[in-house]
Design a protein around this motif. Structure first.
Motif, PDB file in Angstrom:
ATOM      1  N   MET A 126       4.072   8.988   4.887  1.00 45.38           N
ATOM      2  CA  MET A 126       2.733   8.310   4.909  1.00 45.38           C
ATOM      3  C   MET A 126       3.028   6.848   5.153  1.00 45.38           C
ATOM      4  N   GLU A 127       2.724   6.513   6.044  1.00 47.04           N
ATOM      5  CA  GLU A 127       3.442   5.050   6.530  1.00 47.04           C
ATOM      6  C   GLU A 127       2.515   4.008   5.705  1.00 47.04           C
ATOM      7  N   ASP A 128       1.340   4.403   5.395  1.00 51.04           N
ATOM      8  CA  ASP A 128       0.334   3.128   4.910  1.00 51.04           C
ATOM      9  C   ASP A 128       0.723   2.971   3.454  1.00 51.04           C
ATOM     10  N   ALA A 131      -3.673   5.404  -0.333  1.00 52.70           N
ATOM     11  CA  ALA A 131      -3.206   4.809   0.380  1.00 52.70           C
ATOM     12  C   ALA A 131      -4.181   4.659   1.533  1.00 52.70           C
TER      13      ALA A 131
END
Lengths: 335, 335
Positions: free
Chosen positions: A1-3, A20
């Protein structure tokens, strides 16, 4: 999950849950003023872009031809709670176009306002499509179809001229190409297309300032914003964030929620647009990101700041009214 | 956000939202059979541990003294939907202990089952504390207080002897020390303590097998599990995941949801326990993790597999019943 995590939910002194997400604050040229997370990834805007979807209602002349009132224009931009005033306004819009409620193709659900739902039940009634949170938008689509000489039936389909107009408006205002192969179907059965947050925010900057829209479209956007600012109850309902924010800020902020954790805003005096996506789809997360950004970006007097406090510093209470926790900004949003 | 994405929500062909989280599948000795994410981080179990919180009801002799029926024991482990059978059973439990509904300290809310809420409204009635989803657990607490000679008033407070018994049960079954300074207050006003998923899952392995619990406690756990297996409607309600899973699997799985994306299960035949936390608190995410793990871990016949399909392969439909999307396992859960 990049956020990054933007919101933390606390119980006692511990973080119980966290959201997120990503947000973009952008000017009408697409310049990014503030952001977090991946703002280039396409996101379904859902109901957050109803004001853009309502532009053809004005631009086609339908609103004038049928003499729609300001409150009805606000309802055309709404995800309303199905309260009596919402239902009455949707019915009035249809009546003005010579249509019956059964022309609505949005589907039926009980009012999202639980008091309104119970009042309906108490009266021994059942909900109709007028109670659907999108009934105002759909009444607007039907008015547009009638005013432009198109058959109302099937107005929710992507090929219908009304949805073609809506698609053109979305594409032109946000500047994002809408790919038919990525098209999804919204809760109310109209098409929904993924749009990057950055483009969505740029679209809202333009909706707020008119910049880059051309004269007619800028006037249509201003008319819709003024309608919602004058009738913030119509765009959401009792106790809802969008209604409360615009009751507090008037025309200084046009704010609109979308399903699955989307929230957008136009801030005309700053020439900025905001687009938020809570990755998990949580409305409580997106709403607090919005309240936090509004407090940060807009100069507010004490009254406005006080009015936004319950949204910007939410307290969680249990069934006995005991304070059990809170929500707070985290990560880049807290910085 | 260190936990991996476990669930993706699709609209059309695009991922619209996603849920990160952690899960632990553990045996009665604490051996980890399967896991993802951080299973050592303390998490509020909320209502997922009601079966452990109900152990004192059996162990104190209260259930026998007041002649509680199996359905009532199931309700003591429940987060019910406030449907008539739930409300009647909670009232019956209190009556047997010589108490009135106003002894309940859980607070009042409308039934979470919307049909039940509307039926109440249609009848011109208002909800009482009996409709609170925790009323069965609280009726059990009150029975325990009465049977052990303690004043019922204030039974929700951490210092009350009933909550001391509950705390001892939680600590002893999970093996996790419960720190008073981390104590939170639950939706129904009783204390809730953060417990690592690994310990929670171990506790459920023990609840399922009796291993490590001692004879009396193992018997109490078996009795509660049998009660819920015989009355799966009582533990949740119409259409709810826990009810549907146990209607399909009977005593093969004891499954219990908790608020904020917690889900736990005991699988007696495998000697395993499951504990899941969806980091953002989303029930839809935790529920799909649970259904996926149950299908993976338990050998299922066609009927059971078919019964779990709607939970394990959820389809999203809009207000017109059109299929608009789906949820699917992702990352380590899909592997």
């Amino acid at each position: 999950m990049e956020d990054p995590v933007l919101i933390e939910v606390l119980r006692g002194r511990s973080v119980e849950s966290r959201h997120a997400g990503a947000f973009a604050v952008v000017d009408a040229d697409g310049g990014v003023v503030l952001s977090a997370g991946d703002i280039g990834r396409p996101v379904f805007p859902r109901s957050a872009v109803k004001v853009i979807q309502a532009l053809p209602l004005i631009e086609s002349g339908a609103a004038d031809r049928f003499g729609l009132e300001e409150a009805e224009l606000a309802l055309a931009c709404a995800s309303h709670s199905g309260e009596p005033a919402h239902v009455a306004a949707a019915a009035a819009m249809l009546r003005k176009a010579g249509l019956e409620p059964d022309c609505l193709e949005c589907g039926t659900h009980w009012p999202s306002n639980s008091g309104a739902a119970r009042a309906l039940a108490r009266a021994g009634e059942e909900p109709s499509a007028l109670h659907n949170n999108c009934s105002g938008k759909h009444a607007g689509f039907l008015c547009t179809a009638c005013a432009t000489g198109h058959a109302p039936a099937g107005y929710v389909r992507a090929e219908h001229p009304v949805q073609e107009m809506v698609r053109e408006a979305l594409e032109s205002v946000t500047g994002a190409p809408l790919a038919p192969e990525d098209r999804g179907t919204d809760g109310c059965s109209i098409p929904t297309y993924p749009i990057p947050l950055r483009a969505m925010a740029r679209g809202f900057a333009r909706i707020g300032s008119g910049e880059g829209l051309g004269t007619a479209r800028a006037a249509a956007a201003a008319r819709l914003r003024a309608a919602v600012a004058a009738h913030p109850f119509m765009v959401a309902g009792s106790g809802r964030a969008d209604t409360r924010i615009m009751e507090a800020l008037g025309a200084r902020a046009f704010v609109k929620v979308g399903a699955e954790g989307v929230h957008c805003a136009a801030l005309p005096e700053l020439g900025l647009g905001i687009a938020i996506k809570c990755d998990d789809g949580a409305g409580r997360g997106a709403e607090l990101v919005m309240a936090t950004l509004l407090r940060r970006l807009l100069p507010l007097d004490d009254a406005a700041r006080e009015a936004l406090r319950p949204l910007a510093e939410p307290v969680l209470r249990n069934w006995n009214g005991i304070e059990v926790g809170s929500l707070r900004a985290a990560g880049p949003l807290a910085a």
